[in-house]
Enzyme design. Structure first.
Site, PDB file in Angstrom:
ATOM      1  CG  ASN A  84      -1.802   1.229   1.310  1.00  0.00           C
ATOM      2  OD1 ASN A  84      -2.323   1.680   0.285  1.00  0.00           O
ATOM      3  ND2 ASN A  84      -2.018   1.765   2.507  1.00  0.00           N
ATOM      4  CG  ASP A 129      -2.708   3.143   6.610  1.00  0.00           C
ATOM      5  OD1 ASP A 129      -2.675   2.453   5.580  1.00  0.00           O
ATOM      6  OD2 ASP A 129      -3.458   4.125   6.751  1.00  0.00           O
ATOM      7  CB  SER A 132       4.883   5.191   4.203  1.00  0.00           C
ATOM      8  OG  SER A 132       5.124   6.241   5.105  1.00  0.00           O
ATOM      9  CG  HIS A 147      -0.471   6.212   4.395  1.00  0.00           C
ATOM     10  ND1 HIS A 147      -1.833   6.142   4.614  1.00  0.00           N
ATOM     11  CD2 HIS A 147       0.025   7.039   5.346  1.00  0.00           C
ATOM     12  CE1 HIS A 147      -2.144   6.914   5.642  1.00  0.00           C
ATOM     13  NE2 HIS A 147      -1.040   7.466   6.110  1.00  0.00           N
TER      14      HIS A 147
HETATM   15  C1  GAR Z   1      -2.347   8.864  -2.738  1.00  0.00           C
HETATM   16  O1  GAR Z   1      -1.773   9.952  -2.059  1.00  0.00           O
HETATM   17  C2  GAR Z   1      -2.395   7.660  -1.822  1.00  0.00           C
HETATM   18  O2  GAR Z   1      -1.324   7.544  -0.963  1.00  0.00           O
HETATM   19  C3  GAR Z   1      -3.657   7.938  -1.068  1.00  0.00           C
HETATM   20  O3  GAR Z   1      -4.550   8.390  -2.026  1.00  0.00           O
HETATM   21  C4  GAR Z   1      -3.822   9.097  -3.038  1.00  0.00           C
HETATM   22  C5  GAR Z   1      -4.245   8.533  -4.368  1.00  0.00           C
HETATM   23  O4  GAR Z   1      -3.863   9.367  -5.424  1.00  0.00           O
HETATM   24  N1  GAR Z   1      -4.102   6.764  -0.384  1.00  0.00           N
HETATM   25  C6  GAR Z   1      -4.646   6.782   0.809  1.00  0.00           C
HETATM   26  O5  GAR Z   1      -4.867   7.800   1.435  1.00  0.00           O
HETATM   27  C7  GAR Z   1      -4.992   5.415   1.350  1.00  0.00           C
HETATM   28  N2  GAR Z   1      -5.244   5.496   2.747  1.00  0.00           N
HETATM   29  P1  GAR Z   1      -4.265   9.020  -6.913  1.00  0.00           P
HETATM   30  O6  GAR Z   1      -5.732   8.609  -6.944  1.00  0.00           O
HETATM   31  O7  GAR Z   1      -3.998  10.274  -7.683  1.00  0.00           O
HETATM   32  O8  GAR Z   1      -3.388   7.882  -7.361  1.00  0.00           O
END
Ligand code: GAR
Length: 202
Positions: A111, A149, A140, A113
């Site tokens: 994952n 997480d 991360s 994050h």
């Molecule tokens: C990213 O920043 C990812 O880390 C986060 O969502 C965004 C997705 O961006 N994920 C979380 O918060 C999971 N808990 P994207 O849709 O532009 O790829």
């Protein structure tokens, strides 16, 4: 002899810019992994269009279409397994996966994050970092375990906060370095393995 690329399944709920970074990376034949399918819990996820434009199969497994969460999670596991993944990559996937799902793909689910885990786990990591007044946050990549997480950290990248940052501007700056990190970490992870044995037909 042609190198065998590791098979990635990407799970995404939103914009899919992390997915896009992988799709762009794999246009280089030397990149050691390729996205073989994208699964989403949201039919409106822009990630689906990105996959489609690269000829990558997509499937939507939406929670409201199932009698309960267990049935949803089981179907997601079935769909993922059908693509024989070497790694399952959660890239902006905003749902928690069950123990059963994780046991189906042991040591294969990562994952990414937008926070320096173990600080600021959960769905609002960027907002939580801003509210805490930290001067440095980041992103991360972790191995996914049964907690939220809490899995082992594979890599971190730091981002300094600016005085003018709000949640959106900070998240956008984090995502720039997060995308680079994800592409690099996956290449490193799959480089440590021999996928020709796990995917003899690939
Ligand atoms: C990213 O920043 C990812 O880390 C986060 O969502 C965004 C997705 O961006 N994920 C979380 O918060 C999971 N808990 P994207 O849709 O532009 O790829």
């Amino acid at each position: 002899m042609l190198a065998v690329r590791a098979r990635l399944i990407v799970l995404a709920s939103g914009a899919g810019t992390l997915l896009q970074a992988l799709l762009d990376a794999q246009t280089d034949p030397a990149y050691p992994a390729e996205v073989v399918a994208v699964l989403s819990d949201r039919p409106d996820a822009a990630a689906l269009g990105r996959a489609g434009r690269h000829g990558v199969p997509v499937d939507v497994v939406a929670l409201p279409d199932f009698a309960d969460r267990e049935a949803w999670d089981r179907e997601l596991g079935e769909k993922a397994a059908a693509h024989r993944p070497d790694l399952v990559v959660l890239a902006g996937f905003m749902k928690i996966l069950s123990r059963e799902f994780l046991h189906r793909f042991p040591g294969q689910v990562i994952n990414t994050h937008p926070g320096l885990l173990p600080a600021f786990p959960g769905a609002h990591a960027v907002r939580d970092a801003l509210n805490a007044g930290v001067s440095v946050t980041g992103a991360s990549v972790i191995w996914v375990d049964e907690g939220i997480d809490t899995g082992e950290v594979i890599a971190h990248v730091e981002v300094s906060l600016l005085a003018a940052d709000d949640e959106d501007s900070l998240h956008e700056r984090i995502k720039v370095v997060e995308r680079e990190m994800l592409v690099r970490v996956i290449a490193e992870l799959v480089g440590e393995q021999n996928y020709s044995t796990s995917n003899p037909g690939a």
